[in-house]
Design a protein around this motif. Structure first.
Motif, short mmCIF file in Angstrom:
data_model
loop_
_atom_site.label_atom_id
_atom_site.label_comp_id
_atom_site.label_asym_id
_atom_site.label_seq_id
_atom_site.Cartn_x
_atom_site.Cartn_y
_atom_site.Cartn_z
N SER A 8 0.85 -1.18 0.00
CA SER A 8 0.00 0.00 0.00
C SER A 8 0.90 1.24 0.00
O SER A 8 1.74 1.40 0.88
N PHE A 11 -0.63 -0.85 -4.48
CA PHE A 11 -1.92 -0.21 -4.33
C PHE A 11 -1.70 1.25 -3.93
O PHE A 11 -1.30 1.55 -2.80
N CYS A 13 -6.80 3.53 -5.85
CA CYS A 13 -8.06 3.58 -5.11
C CYS A 13 -9.01 4.58 -5.77
O CYS A 13 -8.70 5.78 -5.86
N GLY A 18 -8.37 -3.18 -4.23
CA GLY A 18 -7.30 -3.09 -3.24
C GLY A 18 -7.53 -4.01 -2.06
O GLY A 18 -6.64 -4.75 -1.64
#
Length: 140
Positions: free
Chosen positions: A29, A59, A100, A126
């Motif tokens: 992330s 992500f 996102c 995600g």
């Protein structure tokens, strides 16, 4: 102090996966638009993917979505590569890159049309990638 904490967390994460067996995937992330942190996230994930032969997903969320916006000049890492060059190399080697959709809209003021080629943005992608079995999850 922050670096020591990050190293300790990574050691714990990597150590805990050793007891569960080798991970089959790595999920990272990227919440920041800081060039150094983002480059580290991309390079670290890319190296794990190549060296361990595992599937890998980056992500980009929160401020990280700005880094995959094709309409914004990409920051340059001290190596001379831009963040977008690092992302392109990651994709070329088989990595998956997600953005996102909520962060794109609310933080970046972006739509799918603003994304770099090869970056996907689907609702829930995600979360789905992060919770797959045998996945090492990292956060920057």
């Amino acid at each position: 102090m922050k670096r020591i904490l990050v190293v300790l967390i990574l050691c714990c994460l990597l150590g805990s996966t050793a007891f569960a067996g080798e991970p089959k995937r790595v999920f990272t992330s990227v919440t920041t638009d800081d060039v150094n942190k983002a480059a580290m996230a991309i390079k670290f994930t890319h190296n794990i993917m190549k060296n361990k032969g595992v599937k890998a997903t980056l992500f980009f969320n929160v401020y990280g979505v700005l880094l995959v916006n094709d309409n914004i000049p990409s920051p340059i890492y001290p190596s001379g590569q831009s963040i977008q060059d690092l992302v392109k190399a990651f994709i070329a080697d088989g990595g998956v890159v997600l953005a996102c959709p909520m962060c794109m809209k609310n933080v970046g003021g972006m739509t799918k049309a603003d994304l770099m080629a090869g970056v996907l943005s689907d609702e829930g992608a995600g979360v789905n990638a992060a919770v797959l079995p045998d996945t090492l999850a990292l956060s920057y």
